[in-house]
Design a protein around this motif. Structure first.
Motif, mmCIF file in Angstrom:
data_model
loop_
_atom_site.group_PDB
_atom_site.id
_atom_site.type_symbol
_atom_site.label_atom_id
_atom_site.label_comp_id
_atom_site.label_asym_id
_atom_site.label_seq_id
_atom_site.Cartn_x
_atom_site.Cartn_y
_atom_site.Cartn_z
ATOM 1 N N ALA A 184 -10.123 33.374 34.360
ATOM 2 C CA ALA A 184 -11.694 32.763 34.231
ATOM 3 C C ALA A 184 -10.972 31.256 34.232
ATOM 4 C CB ALA A 184 -12.124 33.166 32.915
ATOM 5 N N GLU A 185 -10.089 30.834 33.231
ATOM 6 C CA GLU A 185 -9.954 29.581 33.078
ATOM 7 C C GLU A 185 -9.383 28.786 34.515
ATOM 8 O OE1 GLU A 185 -7.868 25.776 33.033
ATOM 9 O OE2 GLU A 185 -6.770 27.592 33.438
ATOM 10 N N GLU A 186 -8.563 29.519 35.082
ATOM 11 C CA GLU A 186 -8.217 28.618 36.591
ATOM 12 C C GLU A 186 -9.263 28.857 37.533
ATOM 13 O OE1 GLU A 186 -4.630 29.263 39.994
ATOM 14 O OE2 GLU A 186 -4.849 30.853 38.392
ATOM 15 N N ALA A 187 -10.150 30.119 37.425
ATOM 16 C CA ALA A 187 -11.107 30.201 38.657
ATOM 17 C C ALA A 187 -12.152 29.266 38.390
ATOM 18 C CB ALA A 187 -11.822 31.417 38.112
ATOM 19 N N GLU A 188 -12.519 28.440 37.051
ATOM 20 C CA GLU A 188 -13.398 27.538 37.099
ATOM 21 C C GLU A 188 -12.819 26.276 37.341
ATOM 22 O OE1 GLU A 188 -16.547 26.234 33.545
ATOM 23 O OE2 GLU A 188 -14.525 26.682 32.845
ATOM 24 N N ARG A 189 -11.382 26.135 37.111
ATOM 25 C CA ARG A 189 -10.662 24.696 37.227
ATOM 26 C C ARG A 189 -10.545 24.509 38.885
ATOM 27 N NH1 ARG A 189 -5.458 24.440 37.944
ATOM 28 N NH2 ARG A 189 -5.012 26.370 36.548
ATOM 29 N N GLY A 191 -12.618 25.817 41.083
ATOM 30 C CA GLY A 191 -13.887 25.938 41.990
ATOM 31 C C GLY A 191 -14.160 27.298 42.317
ATOM 32 N N LEU A 192 -13.488 28.467 41.862
ATOM 33 C CA LEU A 192 -13.868 29.846 42.389
ATOM 34 C C LEU A 192 -15.116 30.244 41.502
ATOM 35 C CD1 LEU A 192 -10.774 31.847 42.876
ATOM 36 C CD2 LEU A 192 -12.370 31.265 44.454
ATOM 37 N N ALA A 193 -15.295 29.715 40.238
ATOM 38 C CA ALA A 193 -16.347 29.934 39.471
ATOM 39 C C ALA A 193 -17.353 28.689 39.030
ATOM 40 C CB ALA A 193 -15.787 30.594 38.068
ATOM 41 N N ASN A 194 -18.532 28.823 39.399
ATOM 42 C CA ASN A 194 -19.347 27.609 38.842
ATOM 43 C C ASN A 194 -19.389 27.466 37.413
ATOM 44 O OD1 ASN A 194 -20.415 28.990 41.670
ATOM 45 N ND2 ASN A 194 -20.978 26.674 41.669
ATOM 46 N N LEU A 195 -19.357 28.755 36.522
ATOM 47 C CA LEU A 195 -19.565 28.651 35.283
ATOM 48 C C LEU A 195 -18.803 29.735 34.545
ATOM 49 C CD1 LEU A 195 -20.988 27.431 32.627
ATOM 50 C CD2 LEU A 195 -23.025 29.189 33.311
ATOM 51 N N VAL A 196 -18.086 29.683 33.496
ATOM 52 C CA VAL A 196 -17.416 30.463 32.826
ATOM 53 C C VAL A 196 -17.956 30.758 31.308
ATOM 54 C CG1 VAL A 196 -15.341 31.581 31.685
ATOM 55 C CG2 VAL A 196 -15.150 30.020 33.976
ATOM 56 N N VAL A 197 -18.528 32.173 30.919
ATOM 57 C CA VAL A 197 -19.140 32.429 29.964
ATOM 58 C C VAL A 197 -18.705 33.597 28.981
ATOM 59 C CG1 VAL A 197 -21.451 31.355 30.627
ATOM 60 C CG2 VAL A 197 -20.921 33.903 30.922
ATOM 61 N N PRO A 198 -18.822 33.759 27.881
ATOM 62 C CA PRO A 198 -18.334 35.046 27.070
ATOM 63 C C PRO A 198 -19.078 36.077 27.735
ATOM 64 C CG PRO A 198 -18.874 33.259 25.534
ATOM 65 C CD PRO A 198 -19.373 32.711 26.693
ATOM 66 N N ALA A 199 -18.419 37.532 28.095
ATOM 67 C CA ALA A 199 -18.796 38.652 28.737
ATOM 68 C C ALA A 199 -20.340 38.799 28.159
ATOM 69 C CB ALA A 199 -17.918 39.639 28.554
ATOM 70 N N GLY A 200 -20.507 38.661 26.934
ATOM 71 C CA GLY A 200 -21.946 39.263 26.425
ATOM 72 C C GLY A 200 -23.020 38.102 26.738
ATOM 73 N N GLU A 201 -22.479 36.985 27.347
ATOM 74 C CA GLU A 201 -23.518 36.154 27.684
ATOM 75 C C GLU A 201 -23.793 36.093 29.211
ATOM 76 O OE1 GLU A 201 -22.657 32.186 25.778
ATOM 77 O OE2 GLU A 201 -22.250 33.248 23.912
#
Length: 259
Positions: A184-189, A191-201
Motif C-alpha cells: 500500500a505505501e509504495e502503491a500510493e507513493r 501513483g498506483l493508488a490515489n488513496l490508501v485507507v484502513p481496510a474497514g474504511e
C-alpha cells in the motif's frame, strides 16, 4: 437494481452510480473467460444515467488473478483450454485474446469515471483489472503483483499501458519482470493508488470519492477526462488546440448555444 448477476460478476445500478462486484470470494475472485465475458456484458449494460462505476471484490481479496484451471488439459467446462488454444491457428488465438481484453477496455470510456476499490490480493489479471480503472482506492492490506512472467507469459489484458504511464517504464519493467509485491505505501507513493485507507474504511472512502466525482456538471467532467487521456499522446501544441476546442464547446453549452 441488479442488471446482471452471472459467472462471478454482479452489476447493480443506483441512478448515476453503478457497482460491479466480483462475487467468488471462496476462490479469491479468480478470473476465467466466463467472468471476462460477464464483465464485457456489464459494460454494455450500463444505462446512460451512470456517471461513476465502482469495481469491487467480495471477501478478503480483490482478485487473485487467473484461475489456474485455465492451464490444465481439461480447462473450464465448455471452454477451450489455454493449451488447446495454443495449439490452434494464430488467427483464432489472436481473436480469442482480443475477446478477453474487451473486459478490461471499457472502464476508461470518457462518459464515465471508474473507481477500483482494492483490498488484499490484486495479482496478475486482478492487478490488470484494477489498472483498467481510472482511479484506485486501496486498503492498507493491498498486495499488487504482476506474476505473468513467472509463468512464462506476459501481461496481455491491457495492463501494460496504464502501468507504464502511471509509474514509468523502468519501474513497470522491474515490477513485471520480478513479479514482486507492491504494498500500500509504495502503491500510493508511485501513483498506483490515489488513496490508501484502513481496510474497514474502504467502502466509506470510495463513497466519499464518488460523491465528489458527481458534484461537477457531467459534460465538464467528460470533456476534462477526454483532454487528460489525450494529453499523454498529443504534442503540446496539439493539446492546446484540443483545450480550446473543448472550452469552446463548454462555453457554447453554458450560453445555451449548443446543438
Amino acid at each position: 437494481m441488479a442488471l446482471l448477476d452471472k459467472d462471478g460478476v454482479r452489476l447493480t445500478v443506483d441512478d448515476t452510480v453503478a457497482t460491479v462486484t466480483l462475487t467468488n470470494p471462496a476462490k479469491r475472485n479468480a478470473q476465467s473467460p466466463a467472468l471476462w465475458r460477464a464483465l464485457t456484458e456489464a459494460g454494455r449494460s450500463l444505462p446512460g444515467t451512470v456517471r461513476v462505476v465502482v469495481l469491487r471484490g467480495e471477501g478478503q481479496s480483490f482478485s487473485a488473478g487467473l484461475d489456474r484451471q485455465a492451464f490444465t488439459p481439461e480447462g473450464f467446462e465448455g471452454e477451450p483450454s489455454f493449451l488447446d488454444l495454443a495449439r490452434g491457428s494464430e488467427e483464432l488465438l489472436d481473436s480469442t485474446i482480443a475477446e478477453y481484453q474487451e473486459a478490461f477496455t471499457w472502464w476508461r470510456r470518457n462518459d464515465i469515471i471508474s473507481v477500483a476499490a482494492v483490498q488484499g490480493h490484486a495479482i496478475g489479471a486482478g492487478f490488470q483489472l484494477a489498472l483498467a480503472c481510472d482511479l484506485r482506492v486501496v486498503a492498507d492490506d493491498v498486495q499488487f503483483a504482476m506474476r505473468e512472467t513467472g509463468l512464462g507469459l506476459v501481461p496481455d489484458l491491457g495492463g501494460t499501458q496504464p502501468l507504464t504511464s502511471t509509474v514509468g517504464y523502468a519501474r513497470a519493467l522491474e515490477i513485471c519482470a520480478t513479479g514482486r509485491f507492491v504494498h500500500a505505501e509504495e502503491a500510493e507513493r508511485i501513483g498506483l493508488a490515489n488513496l490508501v485507507v484502513p481496510a474497514g474504511e474502504l467502502d466509506a472512502a470510495v463513497q466519499d470519492l464518488t460523491t465528489a466525482l458527481l458534484a461537477p456538471p457531467r459534460d465538464a467532467v467528460t470533456e476534462t477526462k477526454a483532454l487528460l487521456r489525450g494529453a499523454v499522446s498529443r504534442p503540446y501544441e496539439d493539446q492546446r488546440v484540443a483545450e480550446r476546442a473543448a472550452q469552446a464547446r463548454r462555453l457554447r453549452d453554458l450560453a445555451g448555444l449548443s446543438d
